[in-house]
Scaffold this motif. Structure first.
Motif, mmCIF file in Angstrom:
data_model
loop_
_atom_site.group_PDB
_atom_site.id
_atom_site.type_symbol
_atom_site.label_atom_id
_atom_site.label_comp_id
_atom_site.label_asym_id
_atom_site.label_seq_id
_atom_site.Cartn_x
_atom_site.Cartn_y
_atom_site.Cartn_z
ATOM 1 N N ILE C 20 -22.275 10.735 -4.030
ATOM 2 C CA ILE C 20 -20.863 10.058 -3.459
ATOM 3 C C ILE C 20 -20.292 9.196 -3.622
ATOM 4 N N VAL C 21 -20.659 8.451 -4.565
ATOM 5 C CA VAL C 21 -19.628 7.432 -4.689
ATOM 6 C C VAL C 21 -19.195 7.874 -5.886
ATOM 7 N N GLY C 28 -17.011 17.202 -3.529
ATOM 8 C CA GLY C 28 -17.807 17.287 -3.988
ATOM 9 C C GLY C 28 -18.979 16.141 -3.291
ATOM 10 N N VAL C 29 -18.224 15.386 -2.574
ATOM 11 C CA VAL C 29 -18.355 14.530 -1.383
ATOM 12 C C VAL C 29 -19.573 15.227 -0.775
ATOM 13 N N ARG C 100 -2.079 17.214 3.152
ATOM 14 C CA ARG C 100 -1.493 16.148 3.577
ATOM 15 C C ARG C 100 -1.254 15.888 2.445
ATOM 16 N N PHE C 101 -2.145 15.576 1.358
ATOM 17 C CA PHE C 101 -2.045 14.014 0.676
ATOM 18 C C PHE C 101 -1.738 14.911 -1.040
ATOM 19 N N GLY C 102 -2.055 16.265 -0.716
ATOM 20 C CA GLY C 102 -1.276 17.305 -2.013
ATOM 21 C C GLY C 102 -2.762 17.044 -3.071
ATOM 22 N N SER C 103 -3.791 16.427 -2.665
ATOM 23 C CA SER C 103 -4.998 16.617 -3.445
ATOM 24 C C SER C 103 -5.886 16.185 -2.811
ATOM 25 N N LEU C 104 -7.150 16.972 -3.931
ATOM 26 C CA LEU C 104 -8.318 16.216 -3.540
ATOM 27 C C LEU C 104 -9.245 15.499 -3.966
ATOM 28 N N ASP C 105 -8.435 14.430 -4.256
ATOM 29 C CA ASP C 105 -8.971 13.034 -4.787
ATOM 30 C C ASP C 105 -9.214 11.921 -3.759
ATOM 31 N N PRO C 106 -10.358 11.755 -4.103
ATOM 32 C CA PRO C 106 -10.818 10.934 -2.582
ATOM 33 C C PRO C 106 -9.005 9.360 -2.683
ATOM 34 N N ASP C 107 -9.539 8.706 -4.584
ATOM 35 C CA ASP C 107 -8.627 7.682 -4.257
ATOM 36 C C ASP C 107 -7.150 7.856 -4.644
ATOM 37 N N ALA C 108 -6.756 9.164 -3.810
ATOM 38 C CA ALA C 108 -5.171 9.169 -3.951
ATOM 39 C C ALA C 108 -4.942 9.257 -2.237
ATOM 40 N N MET C 109 -5.922 9.351 -1.278
ATOM 41 C CA MET C 109 -6.121 9.426 0.290
ATOM 42 C C MET C 109 -6.112 8.260 0.295
#
Lengths: 252, 84, 114
Positions: C20-21, C28-29, C100-109
């Motif tokens: 998860i981290v 993937g999370v 909403r955010f356009g990407s699946l990266d947690p850092d982008a949300m």
């Protein structure tokens, strides 16, 4: 926090967590040394009290019936939550498909043949699991999942899918709701006929090992099977948006 | 504890590690199926047939299908957004 | 062999958390969260196990044979199905977050926009 800093913090705290877990596990009885009384009492009273040969289903639907009812409601609520979450966001353009569109997934002939061959046995096995829940390994949860898997195989094998926009398919919703309501109604029947909510003795005793035994546990299994399969089908249908299925709309 | 249980425990630990350490979600979905079935075999070795039945249905079919559907929907949105 | 069983349960928990981290994809999370949940199933069933005992299906065995604990099995089997549906809710959240955010990266949300 950058990714590498996050990993370092996690490594340190994971080391601490691992130590704590090791200390906690050292206090557990060693593997294979189960000595609880609750389980042994249940194993002894399952047949004399309720004629249920499957002690696990007896525990889940009779001794701990309220627990199972609440978990079923979690499944129910999760299906509704998934449907609500996959609605259009505000400001998104309306889907321009006509309602009543019939779309068929473009799969290879090999998948379709395998799917067509497997749907029948899967549904039969699912119904068998649900019906024999009180006697052999099985029950409402297992049979419900296998039934939903059968529906997935049906769609993957080229079954025609009529997806109304913004709504899960009606049959799946009816089955879903009927299962959840059925469980509560059976519990209330226990209250009316036998004096305690979710008491299962009102439907007769039966002989252990026959299909119609163990009070109302088979009926509870049917309600659970309907509910779980309905929930999974509703969730899957909500994920199958129209632009995802291959673009082969035919006018029906 | 029997040898079967020991082997299956090691297999489950290995499959779980593979699932957690893979990057690509598509590969993770396939590995989740493998992990689910090995868990079901472990539950059978622990004399728990009911749990094994649920786990086969969930970990083998329902969970990978839902992950694949979510990935496909994300890809469809990306394709639609690139078209605009 | 106690160490191996409880060790595998603890290992699955920690490796799931590490996944998860470390993950750069919200889906993937969610998958690694499933791994963490499986560690609890292994632990529950390990606690209820009795060496040399049979499965708790009392159909053909004479009364009095030791059986494995049925209570933890009842808990675990409902838990497995509930895990599937809760994972579905989380995946729906991930799909909407991507919209909403356009990407699946947690850092982008990270930013909340009204």
């Amino acid at each position: 926090m950058t990714r590498s800093a996050r990993m370092v913090v996690f490594a340190v705290s994971a080391a601490g967590l691992a130590t704590l877990m090791a200390v906690a596990f050292a206090g557990l009885p060693s593997f294979g040394d189960y000595s609880g009384r609750y389980g042994r009492i249940i194993a002894q009273i399952a047949i004399p009290d309720r004629a249920a040969t499957n002690a696990v289903t007896f525990t889940a639907f009779d001794v701990r019936g309220v627990d199972t009812m609440v978990e079923e409601f979690i499944v129910f609520a999760a299906a509704i939550a998934a449907v609500a979450l996959l609605r259009h966001l505000r400001g998104e353009p309306e889907r321009e498909a006509r309602p009543g569109d019939v779309l068929r997934p473009l799969t290879s002939p090999a998948v379709r043949v395998m799917g067509a061959a497997l749907v029948g046995p899967t549904v039969v096995i699912a119904l068998n699991l649900v019906a024999h829940g009180a006697i052999t390994p099985g029950g409402g949860f297992q049979g419900g999942v296998v039934l939903a898997a059968g529906a997935v195989i049906l769609v993957a094998a080229g079954g025609r899918v009529r997806l109304p926009p913004d709504e899960p398919p009606l049959l799946a919703e009816i089955v879903h709701g009927a299962g959840a309501a059925g469980f509560v109604l059976l519990g209330l029947a226990g209250l009316v006929f036998a004096g305690a909510f979710l008491d299962t003795t009102w439907a007769g005793h039966g002989t252990p090992g026959m299909l119609l035994s163990a009070g109302s546990i088979p009926l509870l299994n049917v309600a659970t099977g309907l509910e779980v399969s309905g929930a999974l089908i509703v969730i899957a249908a909500e994920f199958l948006e129209q632009e995802m299925l291959a673009m082969e709309p035919e006018s029906s | 504890m029997t040898a079967v249980q020991a082997v299956l425990l090691v297999l489950v630990a290995a499959a779980g590690s593979l699932v957690a350490l893979t990057r690509d979600p598509l590969r993770q979905a396939m590995l989740t199926g493998v992990f689910g079935i090995s868990l079901a075999l472990l539950f059978l070795a622990f004399q728990a047939p009911d749990v094994a039945l649920s786990q086969i249905g969930v970990g083998g079919v329902a969970l990978p299908v839902m992950i694949l559907l979510a990935l496909a929907e994300v890809r469809a949105h990306e394709r639609k957004r690139d078209d605009e | 062999m106690t160490v191996l069983t409880y060790g595998v349960a603890g290992w699955l928990f920690l490796v799931g958390l590490a996944g998860i981290v470390r993950s750069n994809n919200v889906i993937g999370v969610v998958i690694c969260l499933g791994v963490v949940q499986s560690s609890t199933y292994v632990l529950l069933l390990a606690i209820g196990y009795r060496t040399g005992a049979k499965a708790p299906i009392l159909a053909d065995i004479p009364t009095g044979t030791p059986v494995v604990d049925p209570v933890v099995q009842a808990l675990t089997l409902t838990d497995v199905v509930v895990e599937a549906t809760v994972t579905a809710v989380l995946l729906a959240l991930a799909v909407q977050a991507h919209k909403r955010f356009g990407s699946l990266d947690p850092d982008a949300m990270t930013r909340m926009r009204g």
